[in-house]
Design a protein around this motif. Structure first.
Motif, PDB file in Angstrom:
ATOM      1  N   THR A 132       0.778  -1.239   0.000  1.00 24.81           N
ATOM      2  CA  THR A 132       0.000   0.000   0.000  1.00 24.81           C
ATOM      3  C   THR A 132       0.812   1.293   0.000  1.00 24.81           C
ATOM      4  N   TYR A 133       2.129   1.230   0.026  1.00 26.28           N
ATOM      5  CA  TYR A 133       2.895   2.473   0.058  1.00 26.28           C
ATOM      6  C   TYR A 133       2.723   3.284  -1.229  1.00 26.28           C
ATOM      7  N   ILE A 134       2.481   2.612  -2.378  1.00 27.15           N
ATOM      8  CA  ILE A 134       2.251   3.379  -3.604  1.00 27.15           C
ATOM      9  C   ILE A 134       0.869   4.030  -3.596  1.00 27.15           C
ATOM     10  N   SER A 135      -0.076   3.452  -2.879  1.00 28.74           N
ATOM     11  CA  SER A 135      -1.384   4.093  -2.735  1.00 28.74           C
ATOM     12  C   SER A 135      -1.265   5.334  -1.862  1.00 28.74           C
ATOM     13  N   THR A 136      -0.462   5.232  -0.803  1.00 31.89           N
ATOM     14  CA  THR A 136      -0.186   6.411   0.024  1.00 31.89           C
ATOM     15  C   THR A 136       0.481   7.496  -0.807  1.00 31.89           C
ATOM     16  N   LEU A 137       1.422   7.116  -1.658  1.00 26.86           N
ATOM     17  CA  LEU A 137       2.066   8.095  -2.534  1.00 26.86           C
ATOM     18  C   LEU A 137       1.034   8.810  -3.403  1.00 26.86           C
TER      19      LEU A 137
END
Length: 387
Positions: A132-137
């Motif tokens: 999910t870190y790319i969703s946070t980005l």
């Protein structure tokens, strides 16, 4: 109190398999610290955001950078929250507010954004769409675009950046574990991915963030890079990271992928599997509360005999584990695919479940991805920073 950790690097460099020095963006202080002076800064960081043995927040604070907010993704600023656990707001050094981006809101709120000139993003990714870190980005870039705040991504290597594979997400199945029309494994660093979010107009109403990427030195997409810090509680080592894109599909089934053990994403099992000479019992622990089949003996498959080099040599997702598990359990477990339909969010499509239930082989399933993968490669090529 400052954050401390034991890292595999003792200076602003890390060693790759070829002996070359890989220097992540965060380590190249000359590329961004002067620009931050006199600005109101927000940082999107977690426990992976180290420069050698010093956390990025401590480093910036020590040289007088005005850090107004720390924004924390899934697993929290300290990286200790279990998967899916809501992350609370907090405070660091008794004066820097920590704003959760995995709690009541996944996007920085307007009130906070109005106090910022620039956001620094420095988080270690693993190159799988459902991480999910790319969703946070995405949400950070969207908030920045809406409030004229600059975004600087301090790029880090992608340990799964050497291949591209899996079904491309169908927009019908958009969720926080898959927000963009990319394959499960997309072969880009998080800096390259941010460029693609901007360039493909994926932000709300086609807005664009003022984006700068500080690139990695000494890296290309074939670099074998050992992460100095585990990126999240259930990816404890390089082998789990390499297996994760293939084994995460089990999260949408009744099969355990090793949560509740110290072998996460390196084994899989189920109480109704036949005895293969390997078993384990998932227990509730800090890294995985209420794991699947908690306190029940699971017979299973131990993949710890594999090596990262072997998996890299395959250069593709391995569906054999999912197909093997389905063939053994489907007639005995009518909830093999969870009724929640989570497998569709992980795969980004409902086709994978239907293909498996229809008895397609792995090669037949893989063939169904190829046209979309070819299109994605063309899109991806526009945003690459590394050979």
């Amino acid at each position: 109190m400052m954050i401390t950790t034991i890292c595999a690097v003792s200076s602003c460099q890390a060693q790759s398999d070829s002996g070359h020095r890989v220097i992540p963006g965060a380590y190249q202080l000359e590329k961004y610290t002067d620009h931050l002076r006199g600005q109101r800064v927000g940082v999107v960081v977690n426990h992976t955001s180290f420069v050698g043995d010093t956390h990025l927040v401590d480093l910036l604070d020590s040289i007088g950078i005005d850090i107004r907010f720390i924004f924390a993704p899934e697993h929290g600023f300290l990286g200790t929250a279990y998967n899916g656990e809501k992350v609370a707001d907090g405070v660091y050094l008794d004066r820097i507010p920590i704003r959760s981006l995995y709690g009541s809101s996944k996007k920085p709120v307007a009130k906070d954004m109005q106090e910022l000139d620039v956001i620094l993003f420095d988080i270690q990714d693993v190159g799988a769409r459902f991480y999910t870190y790319i969703s946070t980005l995405h949400y950070v870039m969207e908030a920045a675009a809406e409030h004229d705040v600059e975004v600087i991504i301090l790029d880090r290597p992608n340990p799964n950046g050497h291949y591209i594979d899996g079904p491309v997400l169908d927009p019908e199945y958009t969720s926080f574990v898959g927000m963009h029309p990319v394959p499960v494994v997309y072969g880009m660093t998080i800096g390259e991915y941010g460029r693609m979010i901007n360039g493909e107009n994926w932000l709300f109403q086609g807005k664009k963030a003022a984006l700068t990427v500080v690139p990695i030195r000494g890296y290309d997409h074939q670099t074998l890079y050992s992460l100095p810090i585990a990126p999240s509680p259930n990816l404890p080592n390089d082998l789990s990271i390499a297996l994760y894109p293939s084994l995460c599909f089990f999260e949408g089934t009744s099969v355990s992928a090793g949560r509740g053990t110290d072998m996460q994403f390196q084994v899989y099992g189920h109480p109704d599997f036949s005895d293969r000479g390997f078993s384990y019992t998932p227990r509730s622990m800090s890294s995985s509360k209420y794991p699947k089949h908690q306190d029940r003996l699971c017979h299973g498959v131990d993949l710890r005999t594999r090596t990262v080099e072997q998996l890299r040599g395959q250069g593709r997702l391995d569906l054999s584990h999912l197909l093997r598990a389905y063939s053994e359990l489907a007639l005995r477990d009518d909830n093999f695919f969870l009724k929640s339909g989570f497998i569709h969010k992980l795969a980004g499509t409902d086709r994978l479940q239907h293909q498996i239930e229809s008895g397609l082989t792995e090669e037949e399933i893989r063939a169904s991805w190829q046209a979309e993968l070819a299109k994605f490669r063309t899109v991806r090529s526009k945003y690459l920073l590394y050979p």
